[in-house]
Design a protein around this motif. Structure first.
Motif, PDB file in Angstrom:
ATOM      1  N   ASP A 134       5.904   7.810   8.887  1.00 13.54           N
ATOM      2  CA  ASP A 134       7.047   7.120   9.483  1.00 13.54           C
ATOM      3  C   ASP A 134       7.141   5.690   8.967  1.00 13.54           C
ATOM      4  O   ASP A 134       8.222   5.218   8.584  1.00 13.54           O
ATOM      5  CB  ASP A 134       6.932   7.129  11.003  1.00 13.54           C
ATOM      6  CG  ASP A 134       8.096   6.427  11.677  1.00 13.54           C
ATOM      7  OD1 ASP A 134       9.255   6.838  11.448  1.00 13.54           O
ATOM      8  OD2 ASP A 134       7.857   5.457  12.431  1.00 13.54           O
ATOM      9  N   LEU A 135       6.004   4.987   8.907  1.00 13.29           N
ATOM     10  CA  LEU A 135       6.006   3.591   8.464  1.00 13.29           C
ATOM     11  C   LEU A 135       6.318   3.464   6.977  1.00 13.29           C
ATOM     12  O   LEU A 135       6.789   2.414   6.531  1.00 13.29           O
ATOM     13  CB  LEU A 135       4.650   2.951   8.768  1.00 13.29           C
ATOM     14  CG  LEU A 135       4.267   2.858  10.247  1.00 13.29           C
ATOM     15  CD1 LEU A 135       2.886   2.238  10.398  1.00 13.29           C
ATOM     16  CD2 LEU A 135       5.298   2.054  11.037  1.00 13.29           C
ATOM     17  N   ASP A 151       7.142  -4.666   7.319  1.00 15.93           N
ATOM     18  CA  ASP A 151       6.810  -5.597   6.235  1.00 15.93           C
ATOM     19  C   ASP A 151       5.886  -6.700   6.719  1.00 15.93           C
ATOM     20  O   ASP A 151       4.950  -7.099   6.012  1.00 15.93           O
ATOM     21  CB  ASP A 151       8.090  -6.207   5.652  1.00 15.93           C
ATOM     22  CG  ASP A 151       8.971  -5.186   4.958  1.00 15.93           C
ATOM     23  OD1 ASP A 151       8.473  -4.083   4.644  1.00 15.93           O
ATOM     24  OD2 ASP A 151      10.168  -5.477   4.755  1.00 15.93           O
ATOM     25  N   GLU A 152       6.134  -7.206   7.927  1.00 12.99           N
ATOM     26  CA  GLU A 152       5.277  -8.268   8.470  1.00 12.99           C
ATOM     27  C   GLU A 152       3.882  -7.735   8.776  1.00 12.99           C
ATOM     28  O   GLU A 152       2.877  -8.404   8.518  1.00 12.99           O
ATOM     29  CB  GLU A 152       5.909  -8.844   9.739  1.00 12.99           C
ATOM     30  CG  GLU A 152       5.119  -9.973  10.383  1.00 12.99           C
ATOM     31  CD  GLU A 152       5.062 -11.235   9.553  1.00 12.99           C
ATOM     32  OE1 GLU A 152       4.292 -12.144   9.916  1.00 12.99           O
ATOM     33  OE2 GLU A 152       5.780 -11.332   8.526  1.00 12.99           O
ATOM     34  N   ALA A 153       3.810  -6.521   9.312  1.00  8.82           N
ATOM     35  CA  ALA A 153       2.511  -5.933   9.656  1.00  8.82           C
ATOM     36  C   ALA A 153       1.661  -5.684   8.421  1.00  8.82           C
ATOM     37  O   ALA A 153       0.430  -5.800   8.472  1.00  8.82           O
ATOM     38  CB  ALA A 153       2.715  -4.629  10.423  1.00  8.82           C
ATOM     39  N   PHE A 177      -6.484  -8.214   5.156  1.00  9.08           N
ATOM     40  CA  PHE A 177      -5.886  -7.703   6.379  1.00  9.08           C
ATOM     41  C   PHE A 177      -4.427  -8.116   6.505  1.00  9.08           C
ATOM     42  O   PHE A 177      -4.063  -9.244   6.193  1.00  9.08           O
ATOM     43  CB  PHE A 177      -6.615  -8.240   7.617  1.00  9.08           C
ATOM     44  CG  PHE A 177      -7.936  -7.597   7.891  1.00  9.08           C
ATOM     45  CD1 PHE A 177      -8.001  -6.294   8.376  1.00  9.08           C
ATOM     46  CD2 PHE A 177      -9.115  -8.286   7.666  1.00  9.08           C
ATOM     47  CE1 PHE A 177      -9.227  -5.698   8.636  1.00  9.08           C
ATOM     48  CE2 PHE A 177     -10.346  -7.695   7.925  1.00  9.08           C
ATOM     49  CZ  PHE A 177     -10.395  -6.400   8.406  1.00  9.08           C
ATOM     50  N   GLY A 178      -3.607  -7.188   6.994  1.00 11.95           N
ATOM     51  CA  GLY A 178      -2.303  -7.527   7.515  1.00 11.95           C
ATOM     52  C   GLY A 178      -2.437  -7.738   9.008  1.00 11.95           C
ATOM     53  O   GLY A 178      -3.491  -8.154   9.496  1.00 11.95           O
ATOM     54  N   CYS A 179      -1.396  -7.419   9.758  1.00 13.30           N
ATOM     55  CA  CYS A 179      -1.472  -7.489  11.222  1.00 13.30           C
ATOM     56  C   CYS A 179      -2.041  -6.178  11.748  1.00 13.30           C
ATOM     57  O   CYS A 179      -1.313  -5.268  12.141  1.00 13.30           O
ATOM     58  CB  CYS A 179      -0.094  -7.765  11.816  1.00 13.30           C
ATOM     59  SG  CYS A 179       0.464  -9.462  11.629  1.00 13.30           S
ATOM     60  N   GLY A 180      -3.351  -6.075  11.725  1.00 12.13           N
ATOM     61  CA  GLY A 180      -4.020  -4.895  12.243  1.00 12.13           C
ATOM     62  C   GLY A 180      -4.306  -3.819  11.221  1.00 12.13           C
ATOM     63  O   GLY A 180      -5.034  -2.873  11.513  1.00 12.13           O
ATOM     64  N   PHE A 181      -3.757  -3.924  10.031  1.00 12.47           N
ATOM     65  CA  PHE A 181      -3.965  -2.926   8.990  1.00 12.47           C
ATOM     66  C   PHE A 181      -4.771  -3.522   7.845  1.00 12.47           C
ATOM     67  O   PHE A 181      -4.641  -4.712   7.533  1.00 12.47           O
ATOM     68  CB  PHE A 181      -2.627  -2.421   8.451  1.00 12.47           C
ATOM     69  CG  PHE A 181      -1.755  -1.785   9.499  1.00 12.47           C
ATOM     70  CD1 PHE A 181      -1.982  -0.485   9.909  1.00 12.47           C
ATOM     71  CD2 PHE A 181      -0.725  -2.497  10.089  1.00 12.47           C
ATOM     72  CE1 PHE A 181      -1.188   0.109  10.885  1.00 12.47           C
ATOM     73  CE2 PHE A 181       0.080  -1.920  11.065  1.00 12.47           C
ATOM     74  CZ  PHE A 181      -0.150  -0.612  11.458  1.00 12.47           C
ATOM     75  N   ILE A 182      -5.585  -2.684   7.208  1.00 13.06           N
ATOM     76  CA  ILE A 182      -6.263  -3.084   5.977  1.00 13.06           C
ATOM     77  C   ILE A 182      -5.320  -2.789   4.826  1.00 13.06           C
ATOM     78  O   ILE A 182      -4.711  -1.725   4.753  1.00 13.06           O
ATOM     79  CB  ILE A 182      -7.592  -2.334   5.818  1.00 13.06           C
ATOM     80  CG1 ILE A 182      -8.556  -2.742   6.937  1.00 13.06           C
ATOM     81  CG2 ILE A 182      -8.211  -2.620   4.460  1.00 13.06           C
ATOM     82  CD1 ILE A 182      -9.904  -2.052   6.879  1.00 13.06           C
ATOM     83  N   GLY A 228      -2.833   3.958  -2.400  1.00 11.70           N
ATOM     84  CA  GLY A 228      -1.682   4.013  -3.279  1.00 11.70           C
ATOM     85  C   GLY A 228      -1.526   2.707  -4.038  1.00 11.70           C
ATOM     86  O   GLY A 228      -2.490   2.158  -4.567  1.00 11.70           O
ATOM     87  N   GLY A 229      -0.286   2.177  -4.054  1.00  7.37           N
ATOM     88  CA  GLY A 229      -0.012   0.939  -4.782  1.00  7.37           C
ATOM     89  C   GLY A 229      -0.327  -0.310  -3.976  1.00  7.37           C
ATOM     90  O   GLY A 229      -0.953  -0.256  -2.907  1.00  7.37           O
ATOM     91  N   LYS A 230       0.146  -1.446  -4.473  1.00  3.64           N
ATOM     92  CA  LYS A 230      -0.158  -2.735  -3.855  1.00  3.64           C
ATOM     93  C   LYS A 230       0.416  -2.862  -2.448  1.00  3.64           C
ATOM     94  O   LYS A 230      -0.067  -3.655  -1.652  1.00  3.64           O
ATOM     95  CB  LYS A 230       0.384  -3.865  -4.734  1.00  3.64           C
ATOM     96  CG  LYS A 230      -0.322  -3.993  -6.074  1.00  3.64           C
ATOM     97  CD  LYS A 230       0.256  -5.143  -6.882  1.00  3.64           C
ATOM     98  CE  LYS A 230      -0.467  -5.289  -8.213  1.00  3.64           C
ATOM     99  NZ  LYS A 230       0.088  -6.409  -9.023  1.00  3.64           N
ATOM    100  N   GLN A 231       1.460  -2.119  -2.146  1.00  2.00           N
ATOM    101  CA  GLN A 231       2.073  -2.206  -0.823  1.00  2.00           C
ATOM    102  C   GLN A 231       1.397  -1.318   0.218  1.00  2.00           C
ATOM    103  O   GLN A 231       1.751  -1.341   1.387  1.00  2.00           O
ATOM    104  CB  GLN A 231       3.554  -1.827  -0.911  1.00  2.00           C
ATOM    105  CG  GLN A 231       4.392  -2.762  -1.760  1.00  2.00           C
ATOM    106  CD  GLN A 231       5.841  -2.306  -1.802  1.00  2.00           C
ATOM    107  OE1 GLN A 231       6.373  -1.746  -0.842  1.00  2.00           O
ATOM    108  NE2 GLN A 231       6.499  -2.529  -2.934  1.00  2.00           N
ATOM    109  N   GLY A 232       0.410  -0.523  -0.206  1.00  2.00           N
ATOM    110  CA  GLY A 232      -0.233   0.407   0.704  1.00  2.00           C
ATOM    111  C   GLY A 232      -1.018  -0.291   1.803  1.00  2.00           C
ATOM    112  O   GLY A 232      -1.555  -1.382   1.617  1.00  2.00           O
TER     113      GLY A 232
END
Length: 381
Positions: free
Chosen positions: A276-277, A291-293, A311-316, A327-331
């Motif tokens: 979904d994300l 995008d912010e997360a 880290f993003g907001c809660g995600f590695i 995957g790629g850099k946005q993963g």
């Protein structure tokens, strides 16, 4: 070993990669699922859900995914940001006054990105504390950071769930489990959730260590750090109380709310959340907040994990390292102790989930998940 499920045309090689994990890497019960652009393109499962080999593993079987739970919890927090109920840069104490003790400046963004310094209880706590949601949240509110908030990156293996979960409940004005069912389980048709009770699947797998450890993809320096300082933040983060490391098949563990570590999900669940994300038109969170997360909030050698992590907001966030390549850099996503993982790759529109009952010792993804992911991306080229 008989493999069940399906792969879309062109992805049949995933059958063999999945089967190889059983033949050569010690899997005895596992599942792997992939969604692309909203469509389920792979769902594989095999083995048994219990240690005696009597209960078959199914597509709906739930497995304790440990820290892969954190990504789901972070999504719930970002939904509150989107709703205007939570400001990432306001102090947590503005919403939760008791939290101000010794850390009145800590913000929600710092909690999410592991920059709060709140990585472990500083004093020894009773073993049964972790099974009491309110008592655990109260204890976290009273705990002082291990260093100046914002000054260092330090992963919070368990306190992350009570600090962020307690904050979410206060801004949403709803119990966390009710919020999860309303905001994620129902719209995405998920089988599992935090803890292992009251979900649409009653199939809960037992977990146990791999009989033969897999070769490591990188040095896991956590054990050395624990031995060097038994009262330091790394040791206390993973073993205070000792019940954090034991009893994960017990009714007490499964019946508790430990949202940083006792999420029980199917592979299909994790693929649904991250699919979904990654899909470009998410139903759980607006693209602005996805995008912010997933945007980098913190990078460095983590003081608890003893490794370089972004880290993003809660995600590695994805890196070039094989065990953190989503995957790629946005993963972005989150692995869990033992080998489970869920991640999103927006560039390919992919959501991926892998769960296993046999727990390895790698710091992030181990060779089983890495092999499946590398096979998948080889088929996408």
């Amino acid at each position: 070993m008989e493999i069940y499920g399906f792969c879309a045309p062109g992805f049949e090689a995933l059958f063999e990669a999945f089967a190889k994990n059983f033949r050569e890497c010690g899997d005895t019960g596992a599942a792997f699922a992939v969604r692309q652009h909203g469509e389920l393109i792979c769902s594989l499962w095999a083995g048994s859900a219990d240690r005696d080999g009597e209960q078959p593993f199914t597509e709906e079987t739930l497995v304790n995914v440990f820290s892969s739970s954190k990504g789901v919890l972070a999504l719930l927090a970002m939904q509150q940001v989107q709703a205007g109920k939570l400001d990432l840069d306001r102090p947590v104490a503005d919403y939760w006054p008791e939290f101000a003790q010794n850390k009145e400046s800590v913000t929600a963004r710092q909690l999410l990105s592991h920059r709060s310094g709140l990585v472990a209880f500083r004093e020894r706590v009773k073993d049964n504390l972790i099974y009491d949601w309110q008592a655990a949240c109260d204890a976290v509110a009273e705990t002082a950071p291990w260093w100046e908030p914002g000054s260092e990156q330090g992963y919070a293996p368990f306190l992350y769930g009570w600090s962020l979960g307690g904050l979410i409940e206060r801004v949403a004005e709803k119990p966390l489990l009710e919020l999860y069912r309303e905001m994620l389980a129902k719209p995405l048709n998920l089988d599992g959730g935090f803890g292992a009770l009251g979900h649409s699947s009653s199939r809960i797998a037992d977990v146990s260590p791999l009989k033969q450890p897999l070769p490591e993809l990188r040095e896991n320096a956590i054990g050395r750090a624990i031995k060097e300082d038994r009262k330091g933040p790394v040791a206390m983060a993973f073993s205070n109380p000792v019940s954090l490391m034991m009893g994960t098949n017990s009714p007490e563990w499964r019946g508790a709310l430990i949202p940083a570590a006792n999420g029980h999900f199917s592979a299909r669940d994790l693929a649904a959340v991250y699919g979904d994300l990654a899909g470009g038109n998410p139903i759980t969170l607006g693209q602005k907040w996805v995008d912010e997360a997933s945007r980098e909030q913190s990078r460095g050698r983590d003081k608890v994990l003893q490794a370089e992590v972004s880290f993003g907001c809660g995600f590695i966030r994805s890196t070039q390292a094989a065990d953190l390549r989503f995957g790629g850099k946005q993963g972005f996503g989150h692995p869990g102790a033992g080998g489970s993982v869920g991640f999103a790759d927006p560039e390919q529109g992919l959501g991926v989930g892998y769960i296993t009952t046999r727990l390895g010792q790698s710091l992030f993804m181990d060779r089983r998940a890495v092999s499946l992911v590398e096979t998948l991306y080889g088929l996408l080229k």
